[in-house]
Design a protein around this motif. Structure first.
Motif, PDB file in Angstrom:
ATOM      1  N   TYR A  88      -2.502  -5.187   0.561  1.00 34.60           N
ATOM      2  CA  TYR A  88      -3.094  -4.264   1.537  1.00 34.60           C
ATOM      3  C   TYR A  88      -3.362  -4.968   2.859  1.00 34.60           C
ATOM      4  O   TYR A  88      -3.801  -6.120   2.891  1.00 34.60           O
ATOM      5  N   ASP A 112       0.866  -1.181   0.000  1.00 34.17           N
ATOM      6  CA  ASP A 112       0.000   0.000   0.000  1.00 34.17           C
ATOM      7  C   ASP A 112       0.902   1.230   0.000  1.00 34.17           C
ATOM      8  O   ASP A 112       1.307   1.722   1.049  1.00 34.17           O
ATOM      9  N   GLY A 161      -8.029   2.743  -1.727  1.00 33.05           N
ATOM     10  CA  GLY A 161      -7.370   1.712  -2.516  1.00 33.05           C
ATOM     11  C   GLY A 161      -7.104   2.172  -3.940  1.00 33.05           C
ATOM     12  O   GLY A 161      -7.473   3.286  -4.330  1.00 33.05           O
ATOM     13  N   THR A 195      -9.813   0.051   1.697  1.00 31.14           N
ATOM     14  CA  THR A 195      -9.572   0.206   0.264  1.00 31.14           C
ATOM     15  C   THR A 195     -10.756   0.846  -0.452  1.00 31.14           C
ATOM     16  O   THR A 195     -10.581   1.382  -1.549  1.00 31.14           O
ATOM     17  N   VAL A 233      -6.428  -5.907  -5.714  1.00 30.79           N
ATOM     18  CA  VAL A 233      -6.050  -5.836  -4.303  1.00 30.79           C
ATOM     19  C   VAL A 233      -6.082  -7.232  -3.679  1.00 30.79           C
ATOM     20  O   VAL A 233      -7.054  -7.976  -3.824  1.00 30.79           O
TER      21      VAL A 233
END
Length: 358
Positions: free
Chosen positions: A286, A268, A295, A291, A303
């Protein structure tokens, strides 16, 4: 003023300033603001106030006239010495540009104060801005969206502009980096421990990428982050297919490396958002981060995250490292295979010949 009550600007503004100094990832995902403004006001001068050192990630954008460096560190040193001369000269420079409209997409006291010092009659910001920043705005917009990109775009209704969700970034001509196009870029660092995938897993993933794909691996990070990359850098010292770029590129070089990559694997961090801007295949790792708010924009499927109901989003708390540890090497490898299109991910391949760098 609310988001359901937009105010048009008449006559059309001739000079517009966007304020979003930092962080680097946030700067990268703010570009839809200038695209939207340029479409609405094609003849206007559009400048962007950005932290010194970050200019390169936006300076080549065709919808931007100038990236103005915000000398935060220099101004801070001057003020700590009790001198306001440098600050006075800098704010005078902004005022002399005679902006008609200033939009503060940062939403902090400092950025809002800068907007006020420009002397622009129209100063736009969020009504919910932190640190009482709203006292400096002439038009306050209540955000109606969730993701930070959409929340910034909500501000545009104050000047009658429809949002254009174009995230594209551009790299300047002549920018080069010591990594071949088609590399897999690894970004294994983060300021916060809870945002870091374990370093030994980055090492294990690197060894698998080398054994089972023909690609070189380029590892990126800041000069003070080499310790976070040591597992991969140890491999680089004995394998020329791993290119050590840690602390060896500026922002322009980082952008160039990502723009030419075959795949980006990132914590991230800014690298993930820059990858979105260059539309590169991405595996974004992450941990305790919401998110839905911050995100990779409209890249939810990229992700990897393993949250549990009891988790919170306090990413600054080092006790929350467990969320990242739930992502294992096999999870990331499968995501890489999907994006690389590797036909037989279990079989070793003949690597491309790469001369050692440096």
């Amino acid at each position: 003023m609310t988001a359901s009550d937009p105010s048009l600007v008449r006559p059309a503004p001739e000079r517009i300033l966007l304020i979003r100094p930092s962080a680097l990832g946030d700067v990268a995902r703010t570009v839809p603001m200038i695209v939207s403004l340029r479409k609405a006001f094609p003849r206007a001068r559009i400048d962007w106030l950005v932290q010194e050192g970050f200019e390169a990630v936006i300076a080549s954008h065709p919808d931007l006239d100038e990236a103005i460096g915000f000398p935060r560190k220099a101004l801070g040193r001057s003020l700590r010495k009790g001198s306001i001369g440098q600050l006075t000269r800098w704010t005078r420079m902004l005022r002399e540009r005679r902006y008609d409209v200033v939009i503060d997409a940062q939403g902090l006291f400092r950025s809002a104060w800068i907007a006020w010092t420009t002397g622009a009659k129209i100063r736009v910001g969020h009504a919910e801005a932190r640190e009482c920043a709203g006292i400096f705005y002439s038009r306050r917009i209540h955000a109606r969206s969730t993701h930070t990109v959409d929340r910034m775009l909500d501000l545009l209704c104050a000047v009658g502009v429809d949002p254009v969700r174009d995230m594209r970034l551009y790299v300047g001509d002549g920018v080069s980096v010591d990594a071949p196009d088609g590399s897999i870029v690894l970004a294994p660092t983060s300021r916060w421990a809870a945002k870091r995938w374990p370093a030994d897993r980055f090492g294990a993933l690197t060894r698998r990428l080398l054994a089972r794909t023909p690609h070189t691996v380029s590892v990126v990070g800041g000069p003070d982050e080499r310790d976070q990359c040591e597992e991969v850098l140890a491999i680089a010292r004995s394998n020329p297919r791993v290119v050590d770029l840690v602390g060896k590129t500026d922002v322009a070089g980082l952008a160039r490396a990502i723009a030419g990559s075959r795949l980006v694997i990132a914590n991230d961090s800014a690298a993930a958002h820059i990858a979105v801007g260059f539309d590169r295949p991405l595996v974004a790792l992450y941990g305790p981060t919401n998110t839905a708010c911050v995100g990779p924009y409209r890249r939810e499927s990229d992700v990897l995250q393993r949250l549990r109901p009891e988790d919170n989003f306090a990413h600054k708390d080092p006790k929350n490292v467990e969320a990242m540890r739930r992502i294992d090497v096999e999870d990331v490898w499968r995501a890489c295979v999907q994006r690389l299109g590797t036909a037989n991910p279990s079989a070793p391949v003949e690597p491309r010949r790469v001369e050692p760098v440096g």
